[in-house]
Write a protein that holds these residues in place. Structure first.
Motif, PDB file in Angstrom:
ATOM      1  N   LYS A   1       0.623  -1.106   0.401  1.00  0.00           N
ATOM      2  CA  LYS A   1       0.524   0.138   0.003  1.00  0.00           C
ATOM      3  C   LYS A   1       0.866   1.165  -0.238  1.00  0.00           C
ATOM      4  N   ASP A   2       2.159   1.518   0.393  1.00  0.00           N
ATOM      5  CA  ASP A   2       2.944   2.142   0.597  1.00  0.00           C
ATOM      6  C   ASP A   2       3.701   2.155  -0.125  1.00  0.00           C
ATOM      7  N   ALA A   3       4.149   1.275  -1.332  1.00  0.00           N
ATOM      8  CA  ALA A   3       5.136   1.090  -2.407  1.00  0.00           C
ATOM      9  C   ALA A   3       4.357   1.962  -3.441  1.00  0.00           C
ATOM     10  N   GLU A   4       6.296   2.730  -3.955  1.00  0.00           N
ATOM     11  CA  GLU A   4       5.563   3.575  -5.279  1.00  0.00           C
ATOM     12  C   GLU A   4       4.972   2.775  -6.443  1.00  0.00           C
ATOM     13  N   GLY A   5       4.140   3.002  -6.972  1.00  0.00           N
ATOM     14  CA  GLY A   5       3.676   2.760  -8.037  1.00  0.00           C
ATOM     15  C   GLY A   5       2.108   2.729  -8.116  1.00  0.00           C
ATOM     16  N   ASP A   6       1.322   2.613  -9.610  1.00  0.00           N
ATOM     17  CA  ASP A   6       0.339   2.697  -9.639  1.00  0.00           C
ATOM     18  C   ASP A   6      -0.525   1.980  -8.764  1.00  0.00           C
ATOM     19  N   PRO A   7      -1.460   2.418  -7.837  1.00  0.00           N
ATOM     20  CA  PRO A   7      -2.587   1.566  -7.652  1.00  0.00           C
ATOM     21  C   PRO A   7      -2.704   0.053  -8.068  1.00  0.00           C
ATOM     22  N   GLU A   8      -3.016   0.490  -9.099  1.00  0.00           N
ATOM     23  CA  GLU A   8      -4.004  -0.639 -10.235  1.00  0.00           C
ATOM     24  C   GLU A   8      -3.325  -1.505 -10.379  1.00  0.00           C
ATOM     25  N   GLU A   9      -1.931  -0.954 -10.531  1.00  0.00           N
ATOM     26  CA  GLU A   9      -1.122  -1.919 -11.394  1.00  0.00           C
ATOM     27  C   GLU A   9      -0.791  -2.862 -10.087  1.00  0.00           C
ATOM     28  N   LYS A  10      -0.290  -2.137  -9.467  1.00  0.00           N
ATOM     29  CA  LYS A  10      -0.188  -2.675  -7.819  1.00  0.00           C
ATOM     30  C   LYS A  10      -1.166  -5.074  -7.625  1.00  0.00           C
ATOM     31  N   ARG A  11      -2.226  -3.522  -7.282  1.00  0.00           N
ATOM     32  CA  ARG A  11      -4.068  -4.667  -7.394  1.00  0.00           C
ATOM     33  C   ARG A  11      -3.131  -5.912  -8.608  1.00  0.00           C
ATOM     34  N   ARG A  12      -2.760  -5.813  -9.612  1.00  0.00           N
ATOM     35  CA  ARG A  12      -3.212  -6.367 -10.900  1.00  0.00           C
ATOM     36  C   ARG A  12      -1.887  -7.776 -10.634  1.00  0.00           C
ATOM     37  N   ALA A  13      -0.933  -7.236 -10.351  1.00  0.00           N
ATOM     38  CA  ALA A  13       0.394  -8.225 -10.139  1.00  0.00           C
ATOM     39  C   ALA A  13      -0.047  -8.786  -8.976  1.00  0.00           C
ATOM     40  N   ILE A  14      -0.497  -8.776  -7.475  1.00  0.00           N
ATOM     41  CA  ILE A  14      -1.144  -9.442  -6.927  1.00  0.00           C
ATOM     42  C   ILE A  14      -1.940 -10.629  -7.414  1.00  0.00           C
ATOM     43  N   LEU A  15      -2.979  -9.767  -8.063  1.00  0.00           N
ATOM     44  CA  LEU A  15      -4.128 -10.894  -8.279  1.00  0.00           C
ATOM     45  C   LEU A  15      -2.723 -11.636  -9.447  1.00  0.00           C
ATOM     46  N   GLU A  16      -2.109 -11.983 -10.555  1.00  0.00           N
ATOM     47  CA  GLU A  16      -1.531 -12.378 -11.159  1.00  0.00           C
ATOM     48  C   GLU A  16      -0.488 -13.251 -10.679  1.00  0.00           C
ATOM     49  N   VAL A  17      -0.078 -12.996  -9.210  1.00  0.00           N
ATOM     50  CA  VAL A  17       0.829 -14.444  -8.612  1.00  0.00           C
ATOM     51  C   VAL A  17      -0.146 -14.788  -7.838  1.00  0.00           C
ATOM     52  N   ALA A  18      -1.167 -14.475  -6.861  1.00  0.00           N
ATOM     53  CA  ALA A  18      -2.149 -14.741  -6.618  1.00  0.00           C
ATOM     54  C   ALA A  18      -2.759 -16.430  -7.527  1.00  0.00           C
ATOM     55  N   ILE A  19      -3.356 -15.736  -9.094  1.00  0.00           N
ATOM     56  CA  ILE A  19      -3.640 -16.505 -10.151  1.00  0.00           C
ATOM     57  C   ILE A  19      -2.340 -17.880 -10.210  1.00  0.00           C
ATOM     58  N   ASP A  20      -1.497 -17.776 -10.429  1.00  0.00           N
ATOM     59  CA  ASP A  20      -0.562 -18.648 -10.709  1.00  0.00           C
ATOM     60  C   ASP A  20      -0.047 -19.271 -10.003  1.00  0.00           C
ATOM     61  N   LEU A  21      -0.241 -18.886  -8.383  1.00  0.00           N
ATOM     62  CA  LEU A  21      -0.019 -19.728  -7.216  1.00  0.00           C
ATOM     63  C   LEU A  21      -1.570 -20.915  -7.256  1.00  0.00           C
ATOM     64  N   VAL A  22      -3.001 -20.647  -8.130  1.00  0.00           N
ATOM     65  CA  VAL A  22      -3.641 -21.934  -7.868  1.00  0.00           C
ATOM     66  C   VAL A  22      -3.911 -22.029  -9.238  1.00  0.00           C
ATOM     67  N   THR A  23      -3.640 -21.861 -10.434  1.00  0.00           N
ATOM     68  CA  THR A  23      -3.173 -22.644 -11.164  1.00  0.00           C
ATOM     69  C   THR A  23      -2.599 -24.418 -11.294  1.00  0.00           C
ATOM     70  N   GLN A  24      -0.846 -23.129 -10.282  1.00  0.00           N
ATOM     71  CA  GLN A  24       0.006 -24.310 -10.278  1.00  0.00           C
ATOM     72  C   GLN A  24      -0.589 -25.629  -8.811  1.00  0.00           C
ATOM     73  N   ALA A  25      -1.965 -24.952  -8.165  1.00  0.00           N
ATOM     74  CA  ALA A  25      -2.623 -26.056  -7.073  1.00  0.00           C
ATOM     75  C   ALA A  25      -3.364 -26.836  -8.113  1.00  0.00           C
ATOM     76  N   HIS A  26      -4.587 -25.741  -9.487  1.00  0.00           N
ATOM     77  CA  HIS A  26      -4.557 -26.809  -9.675  1.00  0.00           C
ATOM     78  C   HIS A  26      -4.795 -27.518 -11.127  1.00  0.00           C
ATOM     79  N   ASP A  27      -3.125 -27.204 -11.662  1.00  0.00           N
ATOM     80  CA  ASP A  27      -3.108 -28.788 -12.079  1.00  0.00           C
ATOM     81  C   ASP A  27      -2.658 -29.356 -11.525  1.00  0.00           C
ATOM     82  N   GLY A  28      -1.499 -29.243 -10.137  1.00  0.00           N
ATOM     83  CA  GLY A  28      -1.351 -30.366  -9.576  1.00  0.00           C
ATOM     84  C   GLY A  28      -2.664 -31.911  -8.346  1.00  0.00           C
ATOM     85  N   ALA A  29      -3.389 -31.274  -8.515  1.00  0.00           N
ATOM     86  CA  ALA A  29      -4.233 -31.680  -8.055  1.00  0.00           C
ATOM     87  C   ALA A  29      -4.787 -33.207  -8.445  1.00  0.00           C
TER      88      ALA A  29
END
Length: 193
Positions: A165-193
């Protein structure tokens, strides 16, 4: 024709919640009194009591308003097939919910001990467990790595909101980056299920 009076009551009700959440975030839940909320609003304590009898009543009302979209997401997710696309959509929608409810989530992060003691804390934990079940599936034989990745995806979304929240950068860009990492984790989980 009672809409004018209802509108004023609604506005007052919302103002109380907004001011209370501000004070809870600034001072902490335990250190904020109903008197201070009334003073910030420039109303009497009696006027405040007309709407809410306790601080917990205020917090519960705030919580209900801001978590209603989570309940809707859980209901929607529970009716969907457990496909990777569904899981991605859940995370995408949850990311938007977190953005819209950022003040509540900041309050929860900064008042964790209080949240554990209040019914709203247990209620939120139940919501997170419901989301986790949708992401990982309800098979008791789900591998532990799958469970950890799904849990980590939700944790990434919560933690990322606070850490960045206090890091430099556009809030929307930070939200999208966080979402991308979360989706990567769930994708790995889904593929490993």
């Amino acid at each position: 024709m009672g809409t004018g009076k209802q509108q004023r009551r609604g506005d007052t009700h919302q103002r109380i919640k907004d001011v209370a959440l501000e004070l809870f975030a600034e001072q902490g839940y335990e250190k904020t009194s109903l008197r201070e909320i009334a003073e910030r609003l420039e109303v009497t304590k009696a006027a405040l009591y007309y709407h809410f009898k306790t601080k917990e009543d205020i917090l519960t009302s705030i919580f209900d308003d801001l978590t209603r979209p989570i309940d809707e997401l859980i209901a929607w997710g529970g009716e969907q097939p457990r496909t990777l696309e569904t899981k991605r959509e859940i995370l995408t929608r949850y990311s938007e919910i977190l953005t819209d409810a950022a003040p509540l989530f900041r309050f929860m992060q900064e008042n964790q001990a209080t949240m554990r003691d209040l019914k709203t804390g247990a209620s939120f934990k139940d919501r997170m467990l419901s989301l986790l079940d949708i992401l990982k599936g309800d098979d008791p034989a789900t591998p532990m790595t799958v469970q950890v990745r799904c849990f980590s995806a939700l944790f990434t979304m919560h933690g990322g909101m606070f850490v960045l929240k206090d890091a430099e950068g556009d809030p929307e860009e930070k939200r999208r980056a966080i979402l991308e990492v979360a989706i990567d984790l769930v994708t790995q989980a889904h593929d490993g299920a």
